[in-house]
Design a protein around this motif. Structure first.
Motif, short mmCIF file in Angstrom:
data_model
loop_
_atom_site.label_atom_id
_atom_site.label_comp_id
_atom_site.label_asym_id
_atom_site.label_seq_id
_atom_site.Cartn_x
_atom_site.Cartn_y
_atom_site.Cartn_z
N LEU A 19 0.91 -1.38 -0.05
CA LEU A 19 -0.08 -0.03 0.09
C LEU A 19 0.83 1.07 0.26
CD1 LEU A 19 -2.61 -0.85 2.82
CD2 LEU A 19 -3.02 -1.04 0.24
N LYS A 23 3.58 0.54 -7.60
CA LYS A 23 3.55 -0.95 -8.22
C LYS A 23 5.06 -1.34 -8.68
CE LYS A 23 -1.17 -1.54 -8.84
NZ LYS A 23 -2.51 -1.45 -9.56
N TYR A 108 -9.69 -7.76 -1.98
CA TYR A 108 -10.65 -6.96 -2.93
C TYR A 108 -11.65 -7.45 -3.57
CZ TYR A 108 -5.95 -4.38 -3.38
OH TYR A 108 -4.76 -3.80 -3.16
N SER A 112 -15.76 -5.40 0.76
CA SER A 112 -14.85 -4.64 1.36
C SER A 112 -14.93 -3.13 0.53
CB SER A 112 -13.64 -5.15 1.64
OG SER A 112 -13.02 -5.40 0.10
N PHE A 113 -15.42 -2.97 -0.44
CA PHE A 113 -15.64 -1.58 -1.13
C PHE A 113 -16.49 -0.68 -0.65
CE2 PHE A 113 -16.05 1.14 -5.05
CZ PHE A 113 -14.96 1.26 -5.44
N ASN A 119 -17.71 7.13 -6.35
CA ASN A 119 -17.58 5.93 -7.05
C ASN A 119 -18.86 5.17 -7.21
OD1 ASN A 119 -18.00 4.60 -4.54
ND2 ASN A 119 -15.75 4.53 -3.97
N GLY A 147 -4.50 4.95 -6.85
CA GLY A 147 -5.00 4.91 -5.55
C GLY A 147 -6.36 5.12 -5.38
N LEU A 148 -7.29 4.93 -6.33
CA LEU A 148 -8.63 5.41 -6.15
C LEU A 148 -9.62 4.09 -6.24
CD1 LEU A 148 -9.12 9.02 -7.48
CD2 LEU A 148 -9.04 8.32 -5.21
N GLY A 149 -9.13 2.89 -6.40
CA GLY A 149 -9.86 1.59 -6.48
C GLY A 149 -10.12 0.97 -7.60
N LYS A 150 -9.20 1.39 -8.62
CA LYS A 150 -9.63 0.60 -10.12
C LYS A 150 -9.19 -1.00 -9.87
CE LYS A 150 -6.62 3.42 -12.20
NZ LYS A 150 -6.36 4.40 -11.16
N ASP A 206 -4.81 -1.14 -16.03
CA ASP A 206 -3.81 -0.16 -16.35
C ASP A 206 -3.62 -0.32 -17.69
OD1 ASP A 206 -3.48 1.02 -13.89
OD2 ASP A 206 -2.10 -0.50 -13.17
N LYS A 279 -11.47 0.43 7.66
CA LYS A 279 -9.97 -0.41 7.74
C LYS A 279 -9.39 -0.20 9.05
CE LYS A 279 -9.80 0.06 3.13
NZ LYS A 279 -9.36 -1.07 2.06
N GLU A 307 -4.86 4.89 3.82
CA GLU A 307 -4.55 3.71 4.49
C GLU A 307 -3.40 3.70 4.83
OE1 GLU A 307 -6.82 0.78 0.84
OE2 GLU A 307 -5.50 -0.06 2.62
N1 LIG Z 1 -14.14 2.42 -2.30
C1 LIG Z 1 -12.97 1.92 -1.62
N2 LIG Z 1 -13.41 0.87 -0.57
C2 LIG Z 1 -12.57 0.26 0.20
N3 LIG Z 1 -11.11 0.41 -0.24
C3 LIG Z 1 -10.69 0.96 -1.14
C4 LIG Z 1 -11.72 1.81 -1.98
N4 LIG Z 1 -11.00 2.48 -3.18
C5 LIG Z 1 -9.70 2.05 -2.89
N5 LIG Z 1 -9.42 1.36 -1.73
C6 LIG Z 1 -8.30 0.65 -1.32
O1 LIG Z 1 -7.25 1.56 -1.60
C7 LIG Z 1 -5.93 0.89 -2.03
C8 LIG Z 1 -5.72 1.42 -3.45
O2 LIG Z 1 -6.41 0.85 -4.52
P1 LIG Z 1 -6.38 0.33 -5.97
O3 LIG Z 1 -4.99 -0.37 -6.11
O4 LIG Z 1 -7.49 -0.37 -6.34
O5 LIG Z 1 -6.04 1.65 -6.54
P2 LIG Z 1 -6.03 2.10 -8.17
O6 LIG Z 1 -6.83 2.97 -8.70
O7 LIG Z 1 -5.89 0.69 -8.93
O8 LIG Z 1 -4.39 2.73 -8.16
P3 LIG Z 1 -3.09 2.62 -9.22
O9 LIG Z 1 -3.80 3.55 -10.37
O10 LIG Z 1 -2.03 3.24 -8.50
O11 LIG Z 1 -3.00 1.14 -9.78
C9 LIG Z 1 -6.37 -0.60 -2.18
O12 LIG Z 1 -6.10 -1.16 -0.80
C10 LIG Z 1 -7.96 -0.56 -2.23
O13 LIG Z 1 -8.50 -1.72 -1.27
#
Ligand SMILES: Nc1ncnc2c1ncn2[C@@H]1O[C@H](COP(=O)(O)OP(=O)(O)OP(=O)(O)O)[C@@H](O)[C@H]1O
Length: 444
Positions: A19, A23, A108, A112-113, A119, A147-150, A206, A279, A307
């Protein structure tokens, strides 16, 4: 008191570290490490080569120590050791079982979202795609900043589809590219074809990474057509909308726009509070509202960083055996937290280029200029590689900061240096010297 096995503790710690670093960094430096031994004070981490040991010692010691303190709940003495053959510890049984049951990350899931106004659409469309693949929005294209949950959503889709006995394949743009290239190299294009086309859902994370790699794009184009024509679900994520991916061929971009395109926005305060609550609960701690509000104000645009801040506060409180208050949180984030944040916050491209220039003794103007002699080209490629490792800049941005090179040039350079580092002592020494320069700049 019984001590948990080193590998089990290390797997938990790696989950936290993932976290906190970007990556490419995680994949290069942490992915092949293992927990070898823990006796209650000394923690031995197994590394694949001395190069990784040096890098971790120099750049990540403090982050690793704090994460292990958080995981073991006691001070640790850190030690790196080369992994000998036969020394790799057996995987933690439960994790192993989970891995066999599902190829997706158990953290994931949709459960847990946290859903908020930022979103809601992305969540609803993802759920629909998982429940009725190929029937609702095809392709589903989700974009957002880092870092927004994709990744979380794509993995959640895979989980649910799997539970419903649908065959889902999750792959990052980078992995797709690597798979494609090695399938050609090894004459296994048929295997590649069936791996990617014999699925009910393709979850491609990505996708911007593929931009500018013409052959991989061509391959993705045919894969896309094949899946789409037979109503298989395609879900794509990227850091920007299709029209803002100039590196990608027009015919792919236009296909990405055929279905539904949704943005995930940075979380509003209510969502940040809910996230923090969840969390904290998951780590077995209850936080008072004042502290939650303090943290929710401290990090606003990136859930991964949110986080990370919470984890630092929890670790700090455990170390001091103190109650968690806004004041303690503030101290944790500016005190114990300051070094890891500094260590892992991206350095400015200028700092990296200047460090490479000093170590290779090639003026910055030449690194940014047109010179193509062997030494300058190598130093330039090296700078590109470090920029990719240490800075979350895109390939296009890296190319721009090195005198306007194309994304495919940057991508080629990074692949080449990554390979050469495995075998070249000269390059490893240069890497250590550059890291030394950069560490000096990071000192408070
Ligand atoms: N809506 C949400 N609810 C719970 N946890 C979330 C949520 N959005 C993001 N997270 C958590 O935040 C962290 C980063 O999320 P994630 O890796 O999915 O982001 P990403 O958009 O894919 O980032 P990147 O572009 O850097 O790959 C993860 O631990 C994920 O579980």
């Amino acid at each position: 008191m019984s001590i948990r096995p080193a590998q089990e503790l290390w797997e938990t710690a790696l989950g936290e570290i993932e976290l906190q670093v970007n990556k490419p960094n995680f994949r290069t430096w942490f992915a092949k490490t293992v927990g070898l031994k823990y006796d209650g004070s000394e923690f031995v981490i197994g590394v694949p080569n001395t190069f990784v040991a040096e890098y971790l010692e120099l750049n990540q010691r403090s982050l690793i120590e704090k994460t292990l303190i958080n995981t073991t709940h006691s001070p640790v003495e850190l030690c790196f050791q080369l992994i000998q053959s036969g020394q790799v510890p057996a995987a933690v049984p439960q994790t192993n079982k989970q891995k066999q049951e599902s190829p997706f990350n158990p953290r994931y899931t949709f459960e847990s979202f946290i859903v908020g106004s930022c979103n809601r659409m992305a969540h609803a469309a993802s759920l629909a795609a998982a429940q009725n693949p190929g029937k609702s929005y095809n392709p589903l294209y989700i974009y957002a900043e880092a870092g927004l949950g994709k990744t979380h959503l794509l993995q959640a889709i895979g989980h649910l589809a799997n539970l419903n006995r649908r065959k889902a394949l999750y792959v990052s743009g980078e992995q797709f590219t690597t798979d494609f290239i090695s399938s050609i190299r090894n004459g296994q294009t048929e295997e590649f074809r069936s791996r990617y086309r014999d699925v009910d859902l393709l979850l491609l994370d990505d996708v911007q990474f593929i931009g500018g790699k013409e052959q991989t794009e061509e391959c993705l184009f045919h894969t896309f057509n094949d899946l789409h024509n037979s109503n298989r679900q395609i879900v794509i994520s990227a850091d920007s909308p299709p029209k803002s991916l100039p590196q990608l061929a027009e015919r792919l971009r236009s296909r990405f726009e055929w279905g539904l395109t949704i943005e995930i926005e940075p979380p509003d305060e209510k969502t940040r509070l809910e996230l923090l609550q969840l969390k904290a609960e998951q780590s077995g701690t209850e936080l008072n509202m004042d502290t939650l509000e303090y943290l929710a104000q401290a990090v606003k645009h990136n859930i991964r960083e949110l986080e990370g801040s919470l984890n630092r506060v929890l670790a700090y409180a455990r170390l001091l055996r103190a109650a968690i208050t806004p004041d303690l949180a503030a101290r944790a984030l500016s005190d114990i937290g300051s070094r890891p944040v500094r260590e892992n916050s991206p350095l400015r491209p200028g700092n990296i280029i200047s460090a490479v220039s000093q170590v290779f003794q090639i003026p910055t103007t030449e690194l940014l200029g047109a010179a193509r002699d062997k030494d300058t080209a190598l130093a330039r490629q090296f700078a590109m590689f470090i920029l990719k490792q240490q800075n979350s800049a895109s390939l296009v941005e890296i190319g721009q900061s090195l005198g306007g090179r194309s994304a495919s040039t940057v991508s080629h350079a990074c692949d080449k240096i990554q390979l050469e580092l495995e075998n070249s002592t000269f390059l490893r020494l240069k890497m250590t010297e550059v890291q030394n320069h950069l560490s000096q700049q990071r000192l408070p």
